[in-house]
Design an enzyme around this catalytic site. Structure first.
Site, mmCIF file in Angstrom:
data_model
loop_
_atom_site.group_PDB
_atom_site.id
_atom_site.type_symbol
_atom_site.label_atom_id
_atom_site.label_comp_id
_atom_site.label_asym_id
_atom_site.label_seq_id
_atom_site.Cartn_x
_atom_site.Cartn_y
_atom_site.Cartn_z
ATOM 1 C CD GLU A 97 73.102 19.879 -53.193
ATOM 2 O OE1 GLU A 97 73.767 18.896 -52.777
ATOM 3 O OE2 GLU A 97 73.617 20.865 -53.768
ATOM 4 C CG HIS A 157 70.942 23.248 -60.631
ATOM 5 N ND1 HIS A 157 70.737 24.566 -60.285
ATOM 6 C CD2 HIS A 157 71.310 22.628 -59.478
ATOM 7 C CE1 HIS A 157 70.964 24.748 -59.012
ATOM 8 N NE2 HIS A 157 71.331 23.583 -58.491
#
Length: 369
Positions: A250, A170
């Site tokens: 994550e 990202h």
């Protein structure tokens, strides 16, 4: 070198059985340098016309051309590529993006509409393709063609068609600016982060296997906001379908969430020191790197089963991407501590049905750096 690209595409039924053709000519002598005839399955005339242009630009690029004059009898493609008409149809937008990306690699590209009678060579190639005949002639400037570069099986004795994962981290967030542990905290991209992922998305749209006559590569993303925003930019550029996958989320940093490295080290000196060298150590209230690797391995197995032999785009975070690269390299947990991945970086790994794998690219940020 200056070349002329004449391209055409057609569909018998619109939509129906389709094909495209392209011929690359020396701009001065008009000698034929390359020809392409490619079957496209069932699609529309306009899609086929764009595919003809893409085939011609790729052939010109392989020849090392610097300046290209594109001549086509499709008024729609010529006007859209010249920027005079908007690309309104959703099916054409990804193809237009691919063509624009290819054109950007040349010093100059001109677009000229010509009558069909003046485009007979490309028209014949397109009809040959619709009849089931593939043509690929012309010198390439590298020792392997683009299709050969995507398959290293000849060197490594890898068996079967791989599942190719284009791994995108990202873009920038406020947490990454301050270098804080950012795991399950749901933060948005910064303005720079949005620019980073748009640049990455444009690059992905032009890569082999992403936008094809058979469809567009699916996009699988972690469900957190920063990865959903990044994945949506890719979907907008490619036209691909977006899917969220919890296995790609994550690491849960627990009580370290939001702390800088030094703040966490000061607050938990012994535990933090052990954590940076032992994947089994768990942050307070969080998740060990070993647990992340096990979770991502399960996600990898799921994706390889569902998308066997296909190209997919995976939008995730540092640790899950490192974990996928670790599987591709077949190495130990040291990779978590020795590999750096920048924001909006691109990596590529292929997983073969025989259990082997090939890492093709790691931490490439040339699209935005």
């Amino acid at each position: 070198m200056r070349v002329v690209v004449e391209a055409d595409g057609g569909s018998r039924g619109n939509p129906g059985p389709a094909g495209c053709g392209a011929v690359v000519l020396d701009a001065d002598t008009r000698a034929v340098l390359a020809e392409r005839a490619i079957g496209l399955g069932e699609t529309t005339n306009n899609v086929a016309e764009y595919q003809g242009l893409i085939a011609g630009l790729r052939a010109a690029g392989e020849l090392g051309a610097a300046q290209v004059s594109v001549r086509m009898d499709s008024k729609l493609v010529i006007e859209q590529m010249a920027g005079r008409w908007k690309v309104k149809h959703a099916n054409l937008q990804p193809l237009h993006a691919v063509a624009r990306e290819l054109a950007a690699d040349f010093e100059r590209v001109d677009y000229e509409w010509i009558p069909r009678a003046e485009n007979s060579a490309a028209d014949k190639l397109a009809n040959d393709a619709m009849d089931g005949n593939t043509v690929e002639t012309g010198q390439v400037t590298e020792t392997e063609s683009a299709s050969a570069r995507t398959r290293p099986s000849g060197w490594q004795n890898l068996q079967g068609a791989p599942t190719k994962m284009l791994l995108l981290r990202h873009g920038q967030t406020a947490m990454s600016v301050d270098k804080r542990y950012s795991g399950r905290g749901d933060v948005e991209l910064t303005e720079l982060g949005e620019r980073q992922v748009r640049a990455a998305a444009k690059r992905l749209a032009a890569m082999d296997g992403v936008v094809t006559p058979d469809g567009t590569a699916p996009i699988i993303a972690s469900p957190l906001t920063r990865t959903r925003q990044s994945a949506q930019a890719v979907a907008d550029a490619t036209g691909g379908e977006l899917e969220l996958h919890d296995g790609l989320i994550e690491t849960d940093f627990g009580e370290w969430e939001g702390l800088t490295f030094l703040e966490a080290a000061d607050a938990y000196p012994d535990l933090h020191r052990k954590w940076i060298g032992d994947p089994a150590v768990v942050p307070p209230g969080g998740e060990s790197l070993a647990a992340v690797h096990q979770r991502v391995t399960t996600a990898r197995d799921d994706l390889v089963e569902r998308y066997a032999g296909k190209t997919i785009i995976v939008v995730s975070h540092v640790t899950p991407i490192k974990s996928l690269l670790r599987m591709g390299l077949d190495v130990g947990p040291e990779v978590f501590y020795r590999l750096h991945l920048d924001l909006a970086s691109l990596s590529i790994v292929e997983f073969y049905p025989d259990g082997n794998a090939s890492v093709r690219l790691v931490n490439d940020i040339s699209h935005w750096a």
